[in-house]
Write an enzyme that holds these catalytic residues in place. Sequence first.
Site, PDB file in Angstrom:
ATOM      1  N   HIS A 208      53.178  72.304  96.230  1.00  0.00           N
ATOM      2  CA  HIS A 208      53.201  73.651  96.820  1.00  0.00           C
ATOM      3  C   HIS A 208      52.017  74.532  96.420  1.00  0.00           C
ATOM      4  O   HIS A 208      52.181  75.719  96.111  1.00  0.00           O
ATOM      5  CB  HIS A 208      54.524  74.339  96.478  1.00  0.00           C
ATOM      6  CG  HIS A 208      55.734  73.681  97.097  1.00  0.00           C
ATOM      7  ND1 HIS A 208      55.678  72.971  98.282  1.00  0.00           N
ATOM      8  CD2 HIS A 208      57.042  73.633  96.705  1.00  0.00           C
ATOM      9  CE1 HIS A 208      56.889  72.521  98.584  1.00  0.00           C
ATOM     10  NE2 HIS A 208      57.735  72.893  97.651  1.00  0.00           N
TER      11      HIS A 208
ATOM     12  N   GLU B 181      61.773  72.430 105.981  1.00  0.00           N
ATOM     13  CA  GLU B 181      60.386  72.857 105.849  1.00  0.00           C
ATOM     14  C   GLU B 181      59.547  72.138 106.895  1.00  0.00           C
ATOM     15  O   GLU B 181      59.177  70.978 106.719  1.00  0.00           O
ATOM     16  CB  GLU B 181      59.884  72.530 104.438  1.00  0.00           C
ATOM     17  CG  GLU B 181      60.699  73.171 103.336  1.00  0.00           C
ATOM     18  CD  GLU B 181      60.538  72.461 101.989  1.00  0.00           C
ATOM     19  OE1 GLU B 181      59.420  72.428 101.460  1.00  0.00           O
ATOM     20  OE2 GLU B 181      61.538  71.911 101.476  1.00  0.00           O
TER      21      GLU B 181
ATOM     22  N   ASP C 204      65.355  64.653 100.128  1.00  0.00           N
ATOM     23  CA  ASP C 204      64.149  65.453  99.851  1.00  0.00           C
ATOM     24  C   ASP C 204      62.990  64.660 100.443  1.00  0.00           C
ATOM     25  O   ASP C 204      62.132  64.168  99.734  1.00  0.00           O
ATOM     26  CB  ASP C 204      63.987  65.646  98.334  1.00  0.00           C
ATOM     27  CG  ASP C 204      62.871  66.624  97.985  1.00  0.00           C
ATOM     28  OD1 ASP C 204      62.215  67.129  98.911  1.00  0.00           O
ATOM     29  OD2 ASP C 204      62.661  66.862  96.775  1.00  0.00           O
TER      30      ASP C 204
ATOM     31  N   ASN D  22      54.248  71.077  99.821  1.00  0.00           N
ATOM     32  CA  ASN D  22      54.633  69.757  99.343  1.00  0.00           C
ATOM     33  C   ASN D  22      53.521  69.118  98.503  1.00  0.00           C
ATOM     34  O   ASN D  22      52.666  69.820  97.975  1.00  0.00           O
ATOM     35  CB  ASN D  22      55.143  68.845 100.447  1.00  0.00           C
ATOM     36  CG  ASN D  22      56.249  67.938  99.898  1.00  0.00           C
ATOM     37  OD1 ASN D  22      55.957  66.992  99.168  1.00  0.00           O
ATOM     38  ND2 ASN D  22      57.494  68.242 100.191  1.00  0.00           N
ATOM     39  N   ARG D  23      53.551  67.782  98.362  1.00  0.00           N
ATOM     40  CA  ARG D  23      52.790  67.157  97.283  1.00  0.00           C
ATOM     41  C   ARG D  23      51.459  66.530  97.690  1.00  0.00           C
ATOM     42  O   ARG D  23      51.308  66.046  98.808  1.00  0.00           O
ATOM     43  CB  ARG D  23      53.651  66.073  96.618  1.00  0.00           C
ATOM     44  CG  ARG D  23      54.834  66.666  95.882  1.00  0.00           C
ATOM     45  CD  ARG D  23      55.795  65.610  95.383  1.00  0.00           C
ATOM     46  NE  ARG D  23      56.899  66.235  94.636  1.00  0.00           N
ATOM     47  CZ  ARG D  23      57.929  66.839  95.223  1.00  0.00           C
ATOM     48  NH1 ARG D  23      58.043  66.857  96.539  1.00  0.00           N
ATOM     49  NH2 ARG D  23      58.859  67.415  94.490  1.00  0.00           N
TER      50      ARG D  23
ATOM     51  N   HIS E 261      59.828  78.178 102.880  1.00  0.00           N
ATOM     52  CA  HIS E 261      60.733  77.484 101.970  1.00  0.00           C
ATOM     53  C   HIS E 261      62.089  78.194 101.824  1.00  0.00           C
ATOM     54  O   HIS E 261      62.627  78.302 100.710  1.00  0.00           O
ATOM     55  CB  HIS E 261      60.047  77.321 100.611  1.00  0.00           C
ATOM     56  CG  HIS E 261      60.459  76.108  99.863  1.00  0.00           C
ATOM     57  ND1 HIS E 261      61.770  75.863  99.502  1.00  0.00           N
ATOM     58  CD2 HIS E 261      59.755  75.048  99.403  1.00  0.00           C
ATOM     59  CE1 HIS E 261      61.835  74.722  98.851  1.00  0.00           C
ATOM     60  NE2 HIS E 261      60.620  74.199  98.780  1.00  0.00           N
ATOM     61  N   SER E 262      62.660  78.656 102.941  1.00  0.00           N
ATOM     62  CA  SER E 262      63.996  79.282 102.874  1.00  0.00           C
ATOM     63  C   SER E 262      65.072  78.233 102.634  1.00  0.00           C
ATOM     64  O   SER E 262      64.963  77.107 103.119  1.00  0.00           O
ATOM     65  CB  SER E 262      64.300  80.025 104.177  1.00  0.00           C
ATOM     66  OG  SER E 262      63.495  81.180 104.268  1.00  0.00           O
ATOM     67  N   TYR E 263      66.088  78.623 101.873  1.00  0.00           N
ATOM     68  CA  TYR E 263      67.259  77.774 101.616  1.00  0.00           C
ATOM     69  C   TYR E 263      68.407  78.361 102.433  1.00  0.00           C
ATOM     70  O   TYR E 263      68.866  79.473 102.146  1.00  0.00           O
ATOM     71  CB  TYR E 263      67.670  77.813 100.142  1.00  0.00           C
ATOM     72  CG  TYR E 263      66.744  77.096  99.182  1.00  0.00           C
ATOM     73  CD1 TYR E 263      65.460  77.571  98.931  1.00  0.00           C
ATOM     74  CD2 TYR E 263      67.184  75.974  98.481  1.00  0.00           C
ATOM     75  CE1 TYR E 263      64.640  76.922  98.019  1.00  0.00           C
ATOM     76  CE2 TYR E 263      66.363  75.327  97.569  1.00  0.00           C
ATOM     77  CZ  TYR E 263      65.089  75.812  97.339  1.00  0.00           C
ATOM     78  OH  TYR E 263      64.275  75.188  96.435  1.00  0.00           O
TER      79      TYR E 263
ATOM     80  N   GLN F 296      60.534  68.564 106.257  1.00  0.00           N
ATOM     81  CA  GLN F 296      61.068  68.158 104.965  1.00  0.00           C
ATOM     82  C   GLN F 296      62.496  68.685 104.892  1.00  0.00           C
ATOM     83  O   GLN F 296      62.724  69.900 104.874  1.00  0.00           O
ATOM     84  CB  GLN F 296      60.230  68.775 103.815  1.00  0.00           C
ATOM     85  CG  GLN F 296      60.639  68.328 102.427  1.00  0.00           C
ATOM     86  CD  GLN F 296      59.951  67.037 101.986  1.00  0.00           C
ATOM     87  OE1 GLN F 296      59.046  66.544 102.674  1.00  0.00           O
ATOM     88  NE2 GLN F 296      60.350  66.474 100.868  1.00  0.00           N
TER      89      GLN F 296
HETATM   90  C1  GLA Z   1      60.303  70.924  98.115  1.00  0.00           C
HETATM   91  C2  GLA Z   1      60.117  69.634  97.412  1.00  0.00           C
HETATM   92  C3  GLA Z   1      61.231  69.450  96.429  1.00  0.00           C
HETATM   93  C4  GLA Z   1      61.284  70.596  95.452  1.00  0.00           C
HETATM   94  C5  GLA Z   1      61.376  71.896  96.212  1.00  0.00           C
HETATM   95  C6  GLA Z   1      61.260  73.083  95.306  1.00  0.00           C
HETATM   96  O1  GLA Z   1      61.349  70.879  98.970  1.00  0.00           O
HETATM   97  O2  GLA Z   1      60.030  68.540  98.291  1.00  0.00           O
HETATM   98  O3  GLA Z   1      61.051  68.245  95.746  1.00  0.00           O
HETATM   99  O4  GLA Z   1      60.146  70.591  94.659  1.00  0.00           O
HETATM  100  O5  GLA Z   1      60.380  71.979  97.176  1.00  0.00           O
HETATM  101  O6  GLA Z   1      62.126  73.040  94.228  1.00  0.00           O
END
Ligand code: GLA
Length: 361
Positions: A118, A324, A259, A92-93, A187-189, A296
């Site tokens: 990331h 996440e 998000d 994350n940021r 970071h699995s979807y 997250q």
């Molecule tokens: C995380 C971030 C999102 C995005 C994804 C990747 O979940 O919080 O904003 O950047 O990663 O696309």
Amino acid sequence: MLLSMTTALAAHGSVTKTAFGTAPDGTAVDLYTLKSEGIEASIMTYGARVVSIKTPDRDGKVANVVLGYSALDGYVADKSTYFGAIVGRYGNRIAFGKFSIDGHQYQVPTNNNANSLHGGTVGFDRLVWQGKAITDGVEMTLVSKDGDQGYPGTLTVHVRYTVHHGALRIDYVESTDKPTVVNLTNHSYFNLAGDGTSTILNDEVMLPADKYTPVDAGLIPTGVLAPVEGTPFDFRKATAIGARIHDDNEQLKIAGGYDHNWVLRGNNGEVKTAARVYDSNSGRVLTVTTTEPGVQFYTGNFLDGTKYGAVQEGHAKNTGLCLETQHFPDSPNHPAFPTTELKPGEMRHSTTTFTFSTHAK
Ligand code: GLA
């Protein structure tokens, strides 16, 4: 006799290794396939990524429940989704890519508007990890050098993926030779329908959290731990994702959906439930437990169905959701958040488990 032997073998599962192409730097990439009762997970050494997780639906039909690509080049070409990856050194940021430790200022790459996301331009998701088969799984090791992407200290990371009775467990162990900051996650979807194309908007989600961390326009936490009560962020009772995602709510507008980081109940370091997701069509249930203080919940808002390079497997908006487990975003700049600092001599261990089950109609 023969029957009981077969059963014993099946119960123990298996770990196999196959080749999965070559990374852009020429390093061979391996794929480890872990099998146990009710689950088969494939993990590759490029980004220590989960490539597939196969689980049965309520009728026993097995399908892959995570988004990804069929070959390595898809992952290499795609620089924005982080499909299945271990993200780091800081998941994350970090605001403006700046933070300080013990009075020393550090600058890491700003690859997400003005902020760092990331781990920077070449995060852990784009490196080839060292894989080793272990009992019920694989251990992935990465040594990130002092100064890698601007972060201080040589950081050694071991991530162990193991499978057991429908569950994929991830154990993270981190150590450093200089004070640094670390926030690793997977970071699995997830697409519990198992087709990778239907949206997750009908999935019911439960997040046992009374607070979340609202963000500014750059998705950086303001520092406030806001109550979820009375907002579209209240998932304390299972609610369909789509029920409120288009509400007239500033936070949802900023992110184009969910998000955000939810503040989990219970103590940092203790295993607790982070989330439950139910897809009523397939009957699949995903339960996430973790020792991390936050999660997250990201609804795949930035997925846009783009074709990556030669790969025509882009996934459309809201076709996957991420859970996440993590420390809060931008923690290095918020002393009141649980700390992400790691000091020499410390060995940090965290664990997250994704358990798959089914629910009758
Ligand atoms: C995380 C971030 C999102 C995005 C994804 C990747 O979940 O919080 O904003 O950047 O990663 O696309």
